[in-house]
Design a protein around this motif. Structure first.
Motif, PDB file in Angstrom:
ATOM      1  N   ASP A   3       0.860  -1.207  -0.061  1.00 39.44           N
ATOM      2  CA  ASP A   3       0.006   0.083   0.036  1.00 39.44           C
ATOM      3  C   ASP A   3       0.857   1.271   0.126  1.00 39.44           C
ATOM      4  OD1 ASP A   3      -2.255  -1.451   0.009  1.00 39.44           O
ATOM      5  OD2 ASP A   3      -2.622  -1.385   2.256  1.00 39.44           O
ATOM      6  N   HIS A   4       1.840   1.314   0.737  1.00 38.51           N
ATOM      7  CA  HIS A   4       2.814   2.240   0.784  1.00 38.51           C
ATOM      8  C   HIS A   4       3.441   2.625  -0.679  1.00 38.51           C
ATOM      9  CE1 HIS A   4       5.854   4.898   2.951  1.00 38.51           C
ATOM     10  NE2 HIS A   4       6.574   4.411   1.997  1.00 38.51           N
ATOM     11  N   PHE A   5       3.728   1.554  -1.435  1.00 36.51           N
ATOM     12  CA  PHE A   5       4.400   1.881  -2.584  1.00 36.51           C
ATOM     13  C   PHE A   5       3.308   2.333  -3.368  1.00 36.51           C
ATOM     14  CE2 PHE A   5       5.679   0.555  -6.864  1.00 36.51           C
ATOM     15  CZ  PHE A   5       6.897   0.627  -7.080  1.00 36.51           C
ATOM     16  N   GLU A   6       2.052   1.768  -3.572  1.00 36.28           N
ATOM     17  CA  GLU A   6       1.211   2.326  -4.319  1.00 36.28           C
ATOM     18  C   GLU A   6       0.861   3.547  -4.158  1.00 36.28           C
ATOM     19  OE1 GLU A   6      -2.043   2.084  -7.302  1.00 36.28           O
ATOM     20  OE2 GLU A   6      -0.290   0.568  -6.823  1.00 36.28           O
ATOM     21  N   ARG A   7       0.702   4.170  -3.023  1.00 32.23           N
ATOM     22  CA  ARG A   7       0.376   5.627  -2.641  1.00 32.23           C
ATOM     23  C   ARG A   7       1.550   6.402  -3.340  1.00 32.23           C
ATOM     24  NH1 ARG A   7      -2.911   8.035   1.354  1.00 32.23           N
ATOM     25  NH2 ARG A   7      -2.202  10.325   1.283  1.00 32.23           N
ATOM     26  N   TYR A   8       2.594   6.020  -3.369  1.00 40.59           N
ATOM     27  CA  TYR A   8       3.683   7.027  -3.431  1.00 40.59           C
ATOM     28  C   TYR A   8       4.598   6.479  -4.748  1.00 40.59           C
ATOM     29  CZ  TYR A   8       3.571   8.068   1.307  1.00 40.59           C
ATOM     30  OH  TYR A   8       2.657   8.446   2.579  1.00 40.59           O
ATOM     31  N   GLN A   9       3.971   5.860  -5.635  1.00 42.37           N
ATOM     32  CA  GLN A   9       4.671   5.259  -6.882  1.00 42.37           C
ATOM     33  C   GLN A   9       5.053   6.203  -7.996  1.00 42.37           C
ATOM     34  OE1 GLN A   9       2.338   2.315  -9.425  1.00 42.37           O
ATOM     35  NE2 GLN A   9       0.582   3.298  -9.279  1.00 42.37           N
ATOM     36  N   CYS A  10       4.119   7.221  -7.892  1.00 43.12           N
ATOM     37  CA  CYS A  10       4.524   8.095  -9.000  1.00 43.12           C
ATOM     38  C   CYS A  10       5.646   9.173  -8.672  1.00 43.12           C
ATOM     39  CB  CYS A  10       3.053   9.106  -9.268  1.00 43.12           C
ATOM     40  SG  CYS A  10       1.767   8.299 -10.194  1.00 43.12           S
ATOM     41  N   GLN A  11       5.861   9.378  -7.540  1.00 45.87           N
ATOM     42  CA  GLN A  11       7.010  10.116  -7.028  1.00 45.87           C
ATOM     43  C   GLN A  11       8.440   9.006  -7.050  1.00 45.87           C
ATOM     44  OE1 GLN A  11       5.217  11.940  -3.887  1.00 45.87           O
ATOM     45  NE2 GLN A  11       6.512  10.918  -2.298  1.00 45.87           N
ATOM     46  N   ILE A  12       8.181   8.024  -6.617  1.00 45.11           N
ATOM     47  CA  ILE A  12       9.160   6.816  -6.568  1.00 45.11           C
ATOM     48  C   ILE A  12       9.706   6.495  -7.829  1.00 45.11           C
ATOM     49  CG2 ILE A  12       9.822   4.318  -5.978  1.00 45.11           C
ATOM     50  CD1 ILE A  12       7.720   4.715  -3.702  1.00 45.11           C
ATOM     51  N   ALA A  13       8.727   6.839  -8.847  1.00 45.05           N
ATOM     52  CA  ALA A  13       9.283   6.372 -10.278  1.00 45.05           C
ATOM     53  C   ALA A  13       9.963   7.661 -11.194  1.00 45.05           C
ATOM     54  CB  ALA A  13       7.868   6.023 -11.178  1.00 45.05           C
ATOM     55  N   LEU A  14       9.951   8.673 -10.299  1.00 39.99           N
ATOM     56  CA  LEU A  14      11.028   9.695 -10.758  1.00 39.99           C
ATOM     57  C   LEU A  14      12.416   9.353 -11.060  1.00 39.99           C
ATOM     58  CD1 LEU A  14       9.509  12.724  -8.882  1.00 39.99           C
ATOM     59  CD2 LEU A  14       9.231  12.468 -11.310  1.00 39.99           C
ATOM     60  N   PRO A  15      13.246   9.594 -12.186  1.00 38.29           N
ATOM     61  CA  PRO A  15      14.568   9.396 -12.216  1.00 38.29           C
ATOM     62  C   PRO A  15      15.299   9.888 -11.169  1.00 38.29           C
ATOM     63  CG  PRO A  15      13.527  10.193 -14.056  1.00 38.29           C
ATOM     64  CD  PRO A  15      12.664  10.600 -13.392  1.00 38.29           C
ATOM     65  N   GLY A  16      16.048   9.130 -10.544  1.00 34.31           N
ATOM     66  CA  GLY A  16      16.909   9.638  -9.415  1.00 34.31           C
ATOM     67  C   GLY A  16      16.228   9.590  -7.818  1.00 34.31           C
ATOM     68  N   PHE A  17      14.859   9.217  -7.752  1.00 37.99           N
ATOM     69  CA  PHE A  17      14.166   9.257  -6.610  1.00 37.99           C
ATOM     70  C   PHE A  17      14.286   8.209  -5.985  1.00 37.99           C
ATOM     71  CE2 PHE A  17      10.522   9.930  -3.603  1.00 37.99           C
ATOM     72  CZ  PHE A  17      10.658  11.280  -3.492  1.00 37.99           C
ATOM     73  N   GLY A  18      13.326   7.123  -6.189  1.00 37.78           N
ATOM     74  CA  GLY A  18      13.427   5.907  -5.829  1.00 37.78           C
ATOM     75  C   GLY A  18      12.896   5.564  -4.456  1.00 37.78           C
ATOM     76  N   ILE A  19      12.987   4.220  -4.100  1.00 33.05           N
ATOM     77  CA  ILE A  19      12.550   4.044  -2.587  1.00 33.05           C
ATOM     78  C   ILE A  19      13.564   4.504  -1.578  1.00 33.05           C
ATOM     79  CG2 ILE A  19      12.458   2.103  -0.932  1.00 33.05           C
ATOM     80  CD1 ILE A  19      10.489   1.920  -2.903  1.00 33.05           C
ATOM     81  N   SER A  20      14.778   4.983  -1.769  1.00 36.96           N
ATOM     82  CA  SER A  20      15.565   5.584  -0.720  1.00 36.96           C
ATOM     83  C   SER A  20      15.179   6.877  -0.287  1.00 36.96           C
ATOM     84  CB  SER A  20      17.014   5.636  -1.284  1.00 36.96           C
ATOM     85  OG  SER A  20      17.281   6.432  -2.456  1.00 36.96           O
ATOM     86  N   SER A  21      14.731   7.735  -1.477  1.00 33.54           N
ATOM     87  CA  SER A  21      14.351   9.147  -1.281  1.00 33.54           C
ATOM     88  C   SER A  21      12.912   8.921  -0.680  1.00 33.54           C
ATOM     89  CB  SER A  21      14.149   9.762  -2.690  1.00 33.54           C
ATOM     90  OG  SER A  21      15.205   9.913  -3.144  1.00 33.54           O
ATOM     91  N   GLN A  22      11.959   8.029  -0.903  1.00 33.20           N
ATOM     92  CA  GLN A  22      10.901   8.061  -0.064  1.00 33.20           C
ATOM     93  C   GLN A  22      10.930   7.619   1.461  1.00 33.20           C
ATOM     94  OE1 GLN A  22       7.900   8.991  -1.662  1.00 33.20           O
ATOM     95  NE2 GLN A  22       7.327   8.667   0.681  1.00 33.20           N
ATOM     96  N   GLU A  23      12.121   6.773   1.685  1.00 33.14           N
ATOM     97  CA  GLU A  23      12.505   6.299   2.922  1.00 33.14           C
ATOM     98  C   GLU A  23      12.958   7.766   3.671  1.00 33.14           C
ATOM     99  OE1 GLU A  23      12.174   3.802   5.091  1.00 33.14           O
ATOM    100  OE2 GLU A  23      10.654   3.140   3.381  1.00 33.14           O
ATOM    101  N   SER A  24      13.576   8.605   3.084  1.00 36.19           N
ATOM    102  CA  SER A  24      14.211   9.743   3.606  1.00 36.19           C
ATOM    103  C   SER A  24      12.969  10.676   4.034  1.00 36.19           C
ATOM    104  CB  SER A  24      15.118  10.632   2.451  1.00 36.19           C
ATOM    105  OG  SER A  24      16.014   9.802   2.383  1.00 36.19           O
ATOM    106  N   LEU A  25      11.951  10.876   3.321  1.00 39.18           N
ATOM    107  CA  LEU A  25      10.684  11.419   3.363  1.00 39.18           C
ATOM    108  C   LEU A  25      10.075  10.900   4.787  1.00 39.18           C
ATOM    109  CD1 LEU A  25       9.206  12.384   0.117  1.00 39.18           C
ATOM    110  CD2 LEU A  25      10.874  13.722   1.217  1.00 39.18           C
ATOM    111  N   LYS A  26       9.902   9.851   4.561  1.00 43.08           N
ATOM    112  CA  LYS A  26       9.260   8.930   5.896  1.00 43.08           C
ATOM    113  C   LYS A  26       9.853   9.002   7.077  1.00 43.08           C
ATOM    114  CE  LYS A  26       7.897   4.213   7.435  1.00 43.08           C
ATOM    115  NZ  LYS A  26       7.911   2.850   7.193  1.00 43.08           N
ATOM    116  N   ASN A  27      11.139   9.553   7.123  1.00 42.39           N
ATOM    117  CA  ASN A  27      11.926   9.637   8.533  1.00 42.39           C
ATOM    118  C   ASN A  27      12.227  10.903   8.663  1.00 42.39           C
ATOM    119  OD1 ASN A  27      12.384   6.746   8.766  1.00 42.39           O
ATOM    120  ND2 ASN A  27      14.295   6.761   7.233  1.00 42.39           N
ATOM    121  N   ALA A  28      11.581  12.052   7.683  1.00 39.67           N
ATOM    122  CA  ALA A  28      12.039  13.331   8.222  1.00 39.67           C
ATOM    123  C   ALA A  28      10.871  13.932   9.184  1.00 39.67           C
ATOM    124  CB  ALA A  28      11.958  14.147   6.866  1.00 39.67           C
ATOM    125  N   LYS A  29      11.232  14.858  10.004  1.00 38.01           N
ATOM    126  CA  LYS A  29      10.551  15.974  10.679  1.00 38.01           C
ATOM    127  C   LYS A  29      10.615  17.241  10.344  1.00 38.01           C
ATOM    128  CE  LYS A  29      11.110  12.924  14.913  1.00 38.01           C
ATOM    129  NZ  LYS A  29      11.546  12.862  16.299  1.00 38.01           N
TER     130      LYS A  29
END
Length: 347
Positions: A3-29
């Motif tokens: 579900d997490h991947f489905e929600r954010y797949q459009c930004q995860i699919a961006l060149p140079g973004f990927g799962i690692s960038s999504q994890e950075s957002l998840k861990n950010a305050k």
């Protein structure tokens, strides 16, 4: 995770973004100060992008005049605390994000403790006192700060105080605006603002936050991005590579007195109206009339005894500036400003 991947797949699919960038957002305050025209769109897009923790701080309530540009609120919310309404709507938008509503005014007494818990601060306020306070606190604590400002048809965005590879920090608000007088620039209520501008600038602030948190190299640090929605033109002004301003302490915040408290305790204060003579004659709540333009030359008309001073104007903006001037001349005096001025008192 699916579900997490489905929600954010459009930004995860961006060149140079990927799962690692999504994890950075998840861990950010991220802390957003001011839930008005800029805080509403920036918080919505940060929540939708998956920022893990978003603090929202504001001590204001929703009013009818907010609704044309503060898009989280509806007529049914009038009179309710902004952060409570905003937190509920943002949580509905993305239940997986931790929204922290903070219903108080940011002051010199609480700002350092407030920002310590966050990785990035977004400033969406409409007064210079808080802009300078947040800037100085971020410099003192080494926190990056995303600045936004709107007026009529024009807006600005920048990213202040970013630690650079050589160990220096990028320019901050005082490098670009060393000493702006509060009375020089009207707020949205007085000077007007086109509502779409607030949305654009707020979205640019959210975009800059996502770029910073995901390690983008092409940031607005050392740059001032400017937009006119009338012409559609944008401009980027390059600033100095690093800050040239030395900040060692915070300017003390002027305390505010609500009108209800003033009514109960008005015999306790020396009262000063810093509006024009014409404004004073049309309506006033007592006290001396010393227009702010003449205040510096008439400070000797203020009592030198330690009686507390209460300063007021129409919106509360000129009175804060005047209170700072009085406090500078009489550092041992208690000086207060009438909260929100005369605009919100019963007639």
């Amino acid at each position: 995770m699916e579900d997490h991947f489905e929600r954010y797949q459009c930004q995860i699919a961006l060149p140079g973004f990927g799962i690692s960038s999504q994890e950075s957002l998840k861990n950010a305050k991220v802390l957003i100060v001011g839930m008005g025209g800029l805080g509403c769109p920036s918080s919505q897009y940060l929540a939708s992008s998956g920022i893990g923790t978003i603090g929202i701080v504001d001590d204001d309530i929703v009013s009818l005049s907010n609704l044309h540009r503060q898009i989280l609120y509806t007529p049914e919310d009038i009179g309710l605390p902004k952060v409570e309404v905003a937190a509920r709507r943002l949580q509905q938008q993305n239940p997986s994000v931790n929204i922290i509503p903070l219903n108080f005014r940011v002051t010199s007494e609480n700002v350092i403790d407030l920002i310590q818990e966050y990785d990035l601060i977004i400033e969406g306020t409409d007064n210079f006192e808080t802009k300078y306070l947040l800037n100085d606190a971020c410099v003192l604590t080494g926190k990056p700060l995303i600045y936004g400002a709107i007026y009529q048809h024009e807006g600005q965005v920048s990213l202040w105080n970013v630690l650079q590879n050589d160990g220096t920090y990028s320019p901050n608000y005082r490098d670009v605006f060393p000493d702006v007088e509060e009375s020089q620039v009207p707020n949205c209520r007085e000077g007007g603002v086109i509502p779409t501008l607030a949305g654009i600038i707020g979205c640019m602030q959210a975009n800059e936050a996502i770029k910073y948190l995901t390690g983008s190299e092409d940031l607005l640090s050392g740059k001032l991005w400017m937009l006119s929605v009338m012409t559609g033109k944008t401009q980027v002004i390059k600033l100095k590579k690093s800050t040239a301003v030395r900040i060692t302490d915070l300017v003390q915040t002027i305390p505010l007195i609500p009108f209800e408290q003033f009514e109960r305790e008005k015999t306790y204060f020396e009262i000063i109206d810093v509006r024009t003579e014409k404004e004073h004659q049309l309506f006033n709540i007592g006290g001396k009339n010393i227009p702010i333009e003449k205040l510096q030359d008439q400070l000797n008309n203020i009592s030198s005894v330690l009686q507390p001073v209460l300063v007021y104007c129409q919106s509360g903006k000129r009175s804060i500036e005047a209170a700072r001037k009085i406090k500078k001349t009489f550092p041992n005096k208690e000086v207060f400003s009438l909260k929100d001025g005369l605009n919100n008192i019963p007639r």
